[in-house]
Design an enzyme around this catalytic site. Structure first.
Site, PDB file in Angstrom:
ATOM      1  N   HIS A 153       0.854  -1.193   0.000  1.00 31.10           N
ATOM      2  CA  HIS A 153       0.000   0.000   0.000  1.00 31.10           C
ATOM      3  C   HIS A 153       0.888   1.241   0.000  1.00 31.10           C
ATOM      4  O   HIS A 153       2.104   1.141   0.137  1.00 31.10           O
ATOM      5  CB  HIS A 153      -0.932   0.003   1.221  1.00 31.10           C
ATOM      6  N   LYS A 157      -0.397   4.822   4.603  1.00 27.60           N
ATOM      7  CA  LYS A 157      -1.386   3.951   5.261  1.00 27.60           C
ATOM      8  C   LYS A 157      -1.051   3.814   6.740  1.00 27.60           C
ATOM      9  O   LYS A 157       0.084   3.533   7.109  1.00 27.60           O
ATOM     10  CB  LYS A 157      -1.414   2.573   4.586  1.00 27.60           C
TER      11      LYS A 157
END
Ligand code: NAD
Length: 263
Positions: A153, A157
């Site tokens: 990600h 995040k």
């Protein structure tokens, strides 16, 4: 018209989902809540020009004033429970994409929904391809018990590993017929390099700029490797699943988890 209160409206997902909602004919934005960008116009934040919906900071006040049908929450793991308690106290249904809810949190929400009658729908991943990956991975785990998960990600995040990877591993563990023999005795010369242990396997989290969401499940067996990979190349990938949940939430009861429950 489904009137949606977008919570976390100034965030990456909040803006992308707001654009999606504004493109639909059967839903509209009742209010935009965020602790950042207070007072800014949501349309301008989304690059769409003036909309006349200002970002406001107080969730309970926004609910009372705008009387939405549903709250859509894409905030942060540290805030989502408080947001849901507020929505429940106001008898407001919620569709939740924010990750980080624990089993204890979910148990509390299930009990609360029963008392208030306001449903909550939670999905760790609203992308159809990711939901299909979870289904195929669970099927493969019946025959191939040795596997590990890699999830990538963007660097901002807040939590690791991703909610999707945990749900994927739980689904695979439920189907796995044989125990993994794994490589549990490998000595880590760099701590953490073998990833995190979860649901009888390992999960590896990478965080890099430029990435939206990637998940790969690798199965190994003598003489063969099976790789299942899903990539969200843009946040648009999440909107069809979110729209489905917004349309169905009024007919749900209690706490419902996972997009596959709505397909
Ligand atoms: P982001 O950091 O860009 O946005 C979060 C927003 O929430 C920010 O604008 C922040 O100011 C706001 N916020 C924080 N606390 C708040 C509070 N108490 N009340 C109101 N607003 C608050 O993050 P993002 O990339 O938009 O992701 C948001 C969440 O959605 C994360 O948990 C992420 O993992 C999750 N996510 C889920 C899916 C899915 O399919 N379920 C997909 C992508 C992201």
């Amino acid at each position: 018209m489904i009137r949606v209160l977008v919570n976390g409206a100034a965030g990456k997902m909040g803006k992308a989902m707001s654009i999606g909602i504004l493109n639909e004919t059967d839903m509209e934005i009742a209010a935009a809540v965020d602790r950042n960008c207070v007072g800014a116009d949501l349309g301008e934040l989304c690059g769409l020009g003036h909309l006349g919906v200002a970002v406001e900071p107080d969730l309970a006040a926004a609910i009372r004033r705008s009387k939405p049908d549903v709250m859509l929450d894409f905030t942060v793991p540290a805030a989502v429970m408080e947001n849901l308690r507020t929505a429940q106290a106001e008898g407001l249904a919620a569709v939740v994409g924010t990750t980080g809810l624990t089993k204890e949190n979910l148990a509390e929400l299930a009990g609360s929904c029963e008392k208030t009658g306001a449903p909550i729908f939670v999905a760790s991943n609203f992308a159809l391809g990711a939901v299909l990956l979870m289904r195929f991975a669970a099927e493969a785990a019946r025959y191939l018990p040795e596997y590990e998960v890699l999830e990538i990600h963007n660097e901002k995040k807040a939590d690791a590993p991703s909610g999707t990877s945990l749900v994927t591993l739980e689904g695979m563990e439920a189907q796995r017929q044989a125990d993994s023999v794994g490589a549990a005795n490998t000595k880590e010369t760099v701590p953490g390099c073998r990833g995190g242990a979860y649901a009888g396997s390992r999960v590896h989290s990478m965080r890099l700029p430029g990435v939206v969401a990637i998940q790969e499940v690798l199965f190994g067996a003598p003489g063969q490797i099976l790789s299942l990979r899903h990539e969200s190349t843009s946040r648009e990938s999440f909107f069809p699943g979110v729209a489905l949940a917004l349309r169905k939430i009024g007919r749900l009861q209690g706490l419902v988890q996972g997009l596959d429950q709505l397909l």
